[in-house]
Design a protein around this motif. Sequence first.
Motif, PDB file in Angstrom:
ATOM      1  N   CYS A  51     -13.560  10.902  -6.136  1.00  0.00           N
ATOM      2  CA  CYS A  51     -13.441  10.920  -4.677  1.00  0.00           C
ATOM      3  C   CYS A  51     -13.201  12.321  -4.130  1.00  0.00           C
ATOM      4  CB  CYS A  51     -12.350   9.959  -4.204  1.00  0.00           C
ATOM      5  SG  CYS A  51     -13.008   8.324  -3.869  1.00  0.00           S
ATOM      6  N   ARG A 103     -11.113  -2.470  -7.250  1.00  0.00           N
ATOM      7  CA  ARG A 103     -11.252  -2.411  -8.704  1.00  0.00           C
ATOM      8  C   ARG A 103     -12.013  -3.618  -9.241  1.00  0.00           C
ATOM      9  NH1 ARG A 103      -5.762  -1.706 -12.244  1.00  0.00           N
ATOM     10  NH2 ARG A 103      -6.711  -1.344 -14.279  1.00  0.00           N
ATOM     11  N   TRP A 120      -8.448   1.281  -3.627  1.00  0.00           N
ATOM     12  CA  TRP A 120      -8.242   2.669  -3.192  1.00  0.00           C
ATOM     13  C   TRP A 120      -8.978   2.908  -1.887  1.00  0.00           C
ATOM     14  CZ3 TRP A 120      -6.751   7.581  -2.868  1.00  0.00           C
ATOM     15  CH2 TRP A 120      -7.679   8.572  -2.543  1.00  0.00           C
ATOM     16  N   CYS A 121      -8.364   3.683  -0.996  1.00  0.00           N
ATOM     17  CA  CYS A 121      -9.006   4.096   0.245  1.00  0.00           C
ATOM     18  C   CYS A 121      -8.775   5.586   0.439  1.00  0.00           C
ATOM     19  CB  CYS A 121      -8.437   3.313   1.425  1.00  0.00           C
ATOM     20  SG  CYS A 121      -9.210   3.759   3.003  1.00  0.00           S
ATOM     21  N   ASN A 122      -9.863   6.346   0.520  1.00  0.00           N
ATOM     22  CA  ASN A 122      -9.818   7.783   0.787  1.00  0.00           C
ATOM     23  C   ASN A 122      -9.727   7.952   2.298  1.00  0.00           C
ATOM     24  OD1 ASN A 122     -10.527  10.515   1.227  1.00  0.00           O
ATOM     25  ND2 ASN A 122     -11.769  10.549  -0.621  1.00  0.00           N
ATOM     26  N   PRO A 149      -2.304  -1.996  -9.441  1.00  0.00           N
ATOM     27  CA  PRO A 149      -3.187  -1.245  -8.548  1.00  0.00           C
ATOM     28  C   PRO A 149      -4.583  -1.867  -8.545  1.00  0.00           C
ATOM     29  CG  PRO A 149      -2.805  -0.014 -10.575  1.00  0.00           C
ATOM     30  CD  PRO A 149      -1.941  -1.240 -10.635  1.00  0.00           C
ATOM     31  N   VAL A 196      -3.363   3.640  -2.290  1.00  0.00           N
ATOM     32  CA  VAL A 196      -3.675   2.622  -3.291  1.00  0.00           C
ATOM     33  C   VAL A 196      -3.031   1.315  -2.850  1.00  0.00           C
ATOM     34  CG1 VAL A 196      -3.302   1.875  -5.685  1.00  0.00           C
ATOM     35  CG2 VAL A 196      -3.896   4.240  -5.207  1.00  0.00           C
ATOM     36  N   VAL A 246      -1.244   8.064  -2.358  1.00  0.00           N
ATOM     37  CA  VAL A 246      -1.452   8.518  -3.735  1.00  0.00           C
ATOM     38  C   VAL A 246      -0.724   9.846  -3.929  1.00  0.00           C
ATOM     39  CG1 VAL A 246      -3.123   9.147  -5.497  1.00  0.00           C
ATOM     40  CG2 VAL A 246      -3.649   7.346  -3.884  1.00  0.00           C
ATOM     41  N   THR A 303       0.849  -1.193   0.000  1.00  0.00           N
ATOM     42  CA  THR A 303       0.000   0.000   0.000  1.00  0.00           C
ATOM     43  C   THR A 303       0.881   1.237   0.000  1.00  0.00           C
ATOM     44  OG1 THR A 303      -1.587  -1.227   1.345  1.00  0.00           O
ATOM     45  CG2 THR A 303      -1.898   1.150   1.202  1.00  0.00           C
ATOM     46  N   THR A 346      -3.036  15.304  -4.731  1.00  0.00           N
ATOM     47  CA  THR A 346      -1.921  14.385  -4.494  1.00  0.00           C
ATOM     48  C   THR A 346      -0.614  15.126  -4.224  1.00  0.00           C
ATOM     49  OG1 THR A 346      -1.255  14.137  -6.822  1.00  0.00           O
ATOM     50  CG2 THR A 346      -2.993  12.661  -6.004  1.00  0.00           C
ATOM     51  N   PHE A 360      -4.132   5.288  -9.143  1.00  0.00           N
ATOM     52  CA  PHE A 360      -5.365   5.658  -8.451  1.00  0.00           C
ATOM     53  C   PHE A 360      -6.511   5.761  -9.459  1.00  0.00           C
ATOM     54  CE2 PHE A 360      -7.689   9.762  -7.936  1.00  0.00           C
ATOM     55  CZ  PHE A 360      -8.606   9.387  -6.970  1.00  0.00           C
TER      56      PHE A 360
END
Length: 190
Positions: free
Chosen positions: A31, A111, A76-78, A73, A66, A8, A5, A57, A16
């Motif tokens: 996002c 994804r 994704w986590c915001n 990839p 990511v 981004v 991980t 970014t 991403f």
Amino acid sequence: MALETYPVTPDRFEDFADVINPNRRATHCWCLSHRLRAGEIEELGGGSRERAARRLTEREHPPGVVLYADDVPVAWCNIGRRADIPRLAGSRLIRPVDEVDVWSIICVVVRGGHRKRGLTTALIEGAVGYAAAQGAPAVEAYPVETSGRMDTTMAFVGTRAMFEKARFEVAGTTDAVASKMPRLVMRRTL
């Protein structure tokens, strides 16, 4: 399968984008809806949501992480400080449970073609590790308490079970819903 991980940063922006918007649709959320107000999107991206996301970014704390599986990839986590996420910081539906300067997970996306492989826990663990490395005292998420099938357009908030697997505990309730299901405050103290 080797899982890694990374935040981004500008050099990982395309990875991403491959996860959240592989067709590069201009109207896609990128996002941003929780992170920036409409005026800020205009200011940062000149009307382009993609450019605004790219600019995020470049900040000291990129907007998330990511997850890579064998260098591809896949998720994704915001994540970021709750105080830096305007829509959450000002929410009347998801109120703070205390004064802890938590980091918040807003969005979790795996994804297409990589789902149902157990990647979500690794993604959340990677996001928590990133927050911990930045000095976060705790990480929160606001998933649903599922009572049935969830509308896929709202699945990005995650489920209680998903966060329990990553050692989060229920810390409170909210007045928010997703797919007509109640959302919880779940926290992992670091």
